[in-house]
Design a protein around this motif. Structure first.
Motif, PDB file in Angstrom:
ATOM      1  N   THR A  72       0.863  -1.100  -0.129  1.00 34.53           N
ATOM      2  CA  THR A  72       0.073  -0.198   0.187  1.00 34.53           C
ATOM      3  C   THR A  72       0.931   1.337  -0.044  1.00 34.53           C
ATOM      4  OG1 THR A  72      -0.309   0.601   2.290  1.00 34.53           O
ATOM      5  CG2 THR A  72      -1.333  -1.180   1.533  1.00 34.53           C
ATOM      6  N   ALA A  73       0.311   2.279  -0.122  1.00 36.67           N
ATOM      7  CA  ALA A  73       0.866   3.638  -0.167  1.00 36.67           C
ATOM      8  C   ALA A  73       1.273   4.173   1.229  1.00 36.67           C
ATOM      9  CB  ALA A  73      -0.032   4.724  -0.737  1.00 36.67           C
ATOM     10  N   CYS A  74       0.945   3.370   2.251  1.00 38.12           N
ATOM     11  CA  CYS A  74       1.523   3.773   3.801  1.00 38.12           C
ATOM     12  C   CYS A  74       2.585   3.152   4.133  1.00 38.12           C
ATOM     13  CB  CYS A  74       0.280   2.769   4.806  1.00 38.12           C
ATOM     14  SG  CYS A  74      -1.525   3.339   4.853  1.00 38.12           S
ATOM     15  N   LYS A 109      -8.701   0.002  -0.413  1.00 40.90           N
ATOM     16  CA  LYS A 109      -7.888   0.911  -0.820  1.00 40.90           C
ATOM     17  C   LYS A 109      -8.534   2.254  -1.023  1.00 40.90           C
ATOM     18  CE  LYS A 109      -4.638   1.868  -4.852  1.00 40.90           C
ATOM     19  NZ  LYS A 109      -5.344   3.111  -5.302  1.00 40.90           N
ATOM     20  N   ASN A 110      -9.735   1.991  -1.763  1.00 38.80           N
ATOM     21  CA  ASN A 110     -10.188   3.128  -2.317  1.00 38.80           C
ATOM     22  C   ASN A 110     -11.228   3.893  -1.011  1.00 38.80           C
ATOM     23  OD1 ASN A 110      -9.520   2.862  -5.015  1.00 38.80           O
ATOM     24  ND2 ASN A 110     -11.336   1.782  -5.565  1.00 38.80           N
ATOM     25  N   ASP A 120      -5.989   5.006   1.152  1.00 39.87           N
ATOM     26  CA  ASP A 120      -5.133   5.754   0.489  1.00 39.87           C
ATOM     27  C   ASP A 120      -5.486   7.067   1.298  1.00 39.87           C
ATOM     28  OD1 ASP A 120      -4.439   4.216  -1.602  1.00 39.87           O
ATOM     29  OD2 ASP A 120      -5.909   4.922  -3.067  1.00 39.87           O
ATOM     30  N   ASN A 121      -6.313   7.300   1.948  1.00 42.34           N
ATOM     31  CA  ASN A 121      -6.662   8.341   2.923  1.00 42.34           C
ATOM     32  C   ASN A 121      -5.676   8.380   3.984  1.00 42.34           C
ATOM     33  OD1 ASN A 121      -8.265  10.828   2.050  1.00 42.34           O
ATOM     34  ND2 ASN A 121      -9.940   9.317   1.800  1.00 42.34           N
ATOM     35  N   LYS A 130      -2.188   9.231   2.983  1.00 42.88           N
ATOM     36  CA  LYS A 130      -1.991  10.798   3.187  1.00 42.88           C
ATOM     37  C   LYS A 130      -2.275  11.336   4.748  1.00 42.88           C
ATOM     38  CE  LYS A 130      -4.294  11.414  -1.439  1.00 42.88           C
ATOM     39  NZ  LYS A 130      -5.574  11.741  -1.921  1.00 42.88           N
TER      40      LYS A 130
END
Length: 537
Positions: free
Chosen positions: A142-144, A470-471, A475-476, A479
């Motif tokens: 993930t983006a984490c 994810k959605n 993703d949040n 951020k």
């Protein structure tokens, strides 16, 4: 589950050389790095039971080039009742539990360092440990991309034993040492995380259930210190909300007396003799005594030091919101749809109104318990929609722990101008892998959304479920950890970002607020009445 790995060496500068693990995939590519069981304080054992955690001395070294400190295991697990956890002989329990596990993304860190998530485990403050988190998939898929620090700390009677007589006559004794442990671990993280590639100026504190409860109290404490000592920049309060001022020392003394009676320690002995006797007893004996008690939940006490007097009033009068605004501390908080099924399973009451009232007193101040049962059960009759009193307990417990008080807290923050700092959510969707841990009939109960926030954490999401996770939130979350603006989608600060049963995200008005504010007001009035300590209605 097999976890292929290879050694990972890191130089911690003046703290020495340590060896951890690099977890790898089937192609020997790194997933993330891991260190387990790194001490952040000296052992709280022997005469140091029920004392604040002692810092490591300045000369403390974890290892040398010739003999690196090996931290490939896990944190010690505070002794605890096996009411909920898997039965064992207690050999895994260790009062020396003041260590942290650290998960680090693979690859080069940003110039300022990785953001940091300080994650506190759940378990009603009675059980649980820092070792259940498996962050391999979260950090790799993930983006984490953040360092995750999970602290061990003292629980139940070891972390939250309180007594007015010990306070008054036992030097060294402290209440809320479990919270003091967490704070010491947070301070250690702030002071040392740069050696692991982290950014100490970008720390998010978070947790689930009791970890969320702890997050609130750590945030409250952090907001009360000077700017130079402030650590917390963001907070995650998942499935728990504040609203009840913890018990006073006088109420805690009732629990202490019952504890002594369960251990057959005479109440007429001096406080110093009582404490000396408690120090001689082994952990297993102390835990067994608790299992016989009416006041069996050891929780926070309003000590005027870690937990301020009038802390809940600070929420109502805007003090809390003003300090959050001044510091710019942002907060994600919310709930699952069916929290009550798990809550009703934690030491449920006997099937009677009296049993429910007695069970509530194990957790909450008596004035609050009286106010709640008079509102929920005005005729002491089982409400419509509840199959029995244990079911009714699960529902009121979930309301007070989460649904109503989370809303009351959010409303107070918005009312006092901090609405731009909060992001609220509701989970009504359940991943299939949750069936391994929770009965299907429990629906979206407490804990089922952990597979979203922690990307499975050892369980396997399907490809479709990963897209939903994810959605909707991951993703949040990435951020948020980076201090970036969120795509939350709500039009009002009291709106909710909801993940629907079909896996779709909708941003909606919170139509459950009115009832929650009614309960919040009832509890506010109960705090003001200062009812005498008597268990009768």
């Amino acid at each position: 589950m097999e976890k292929p790995s290879q050694p990972y060496i890191r130089d911690l500068d003046f703290r020495g050389i340590v060896e951890g693990l690099t977890y790898i995939d089937k192609k020997a590519q790194p997933l993330c790095h891991y260190f387990g069981g790194i001490p952040y304080a000296l052992p709280p054992v022997g005469p140091f039971r029920w004392q604040k955690p002692r810092p490591l001395p300045p000369c403390y070294r974890y290892g040398t080039h010739a003999n690196p400190g090996v931290f490939t295991g896990a944190c010690g697990v505070c002794p605890q009742s096996q009411w909920w956890t898997q039965p064992n002989d207690g050999s895994l329990f260790d009062e020396n539990c003041l260590q942290v596990n650290i998960w680090i993304p693979a690859g080069d860190s940003p110039r300022a360092g990785w953001p940091v998530l300080f994650w506190i485990h759940g378990g009603f403050l009675q059980f649980g440990n820092a070792n259940d988190l498996d962050a391999r998939a979260l950090l790799n898929e993930t983006a984490c991309k953040a360092i995750i620090v999970t602290p061990g700390h003292r629980l139940n009677l070891f972390g939250f034993l309180a007594s007015s007589e010990l306070r008054d006559s036992s030097p060294g004794y402290a209440a809320n040492v479990g919270f003091w442990d967490q704070r010491k671990a947070l301070e250690w993280t702030w002071q040392n995380i740069s050696y692991f590639g982290g950014d100490p100026s970008s720390i998010t504190i978070g947790g689930y259930s009791a970890g969320s409860h702890s997050t609130f109290h750590q945030l409250a404490y952090d907001l009360g210190v000077s700017d130079s000592k402030s650590i917390v920049r963001r907070a995650l309060m998942l499935s728990n909300g504040p609203g009840l001022q913890p018990k006073s020392f006088e109420e805690a003394q009732l629990q202490f007396n019952e504890f002594l009676e369960a251990l057959q320690i005479p109440l007429d002995t001096s406080a110093s003799e009582k404490l000396a006797k408690l120090h001689t007893l082994d952990a297993k004996t102390l835990i067994k005594a608790v299992e016989k008690m009416k006041y069996h939940e050891f929780r926070a006490t309003t000590d005027g030091e870690f937990v301020r007097h009038g802390l809940m009033n600070e929420i109502d009068n805007g003090t809390f919101a003003r300090q959050m605004k001044r510091r710019g501390v942002k907060l994600i908080m919310g709930e699952c749809r069916d929290e009550h099924f798990v809550y009703g399973s934690w030491r449920p009451p006997k099937n009677s109104f009296e049993g429910l009232f007695r069970r509530l007193q194990a957790d909450y101040p008596l004035a609050d318990c009286k106010a709640l049962v008079e509102y929920y059960y005005p005729n002491q009759k089982l409400p419509a929609g509840c199959k029995d009193w244990p079911d009714a307990f699960g529902r009121i417990y979930a309301d007070i722990q989460i649904h109503h008080l989370e809303r009351g807290f959010a409303n107070a923050l918005v009312r006092h101008g901090a609405g731009n700092l909060i992001f609220r959510y509701r989970i009504e969707w359940r991943a299939q892998c949750c069936d391994q841990m929770f009965p299907k009939v429990w629906g979206v109960t407490h804990g089922t959304d952990m597979v979203i926030w922690l990307w499975g954490s050892g369980l396997q999401l399907s490809k479709k479920e990963k897209v939903i996770a994810k959605n909707s939130f991951i993703d949040n979350l990435a951020k948020f950890l980076n201090g970036e603006e969120l795509d939350w989608g709500t039009k009002h600060p009291l709106g909710i970002r909801t993940l629907t049963p079909g896996g779709k995200v909708v941003c909606e008005v919170d139509n459950r607020m009115e009832e929650s504010l009614r309960v919040w007001e009832i509890l506010r009035r109960a705090r003001a009445t200062n009812l005498p300590i008597s268990a009768s209605l």
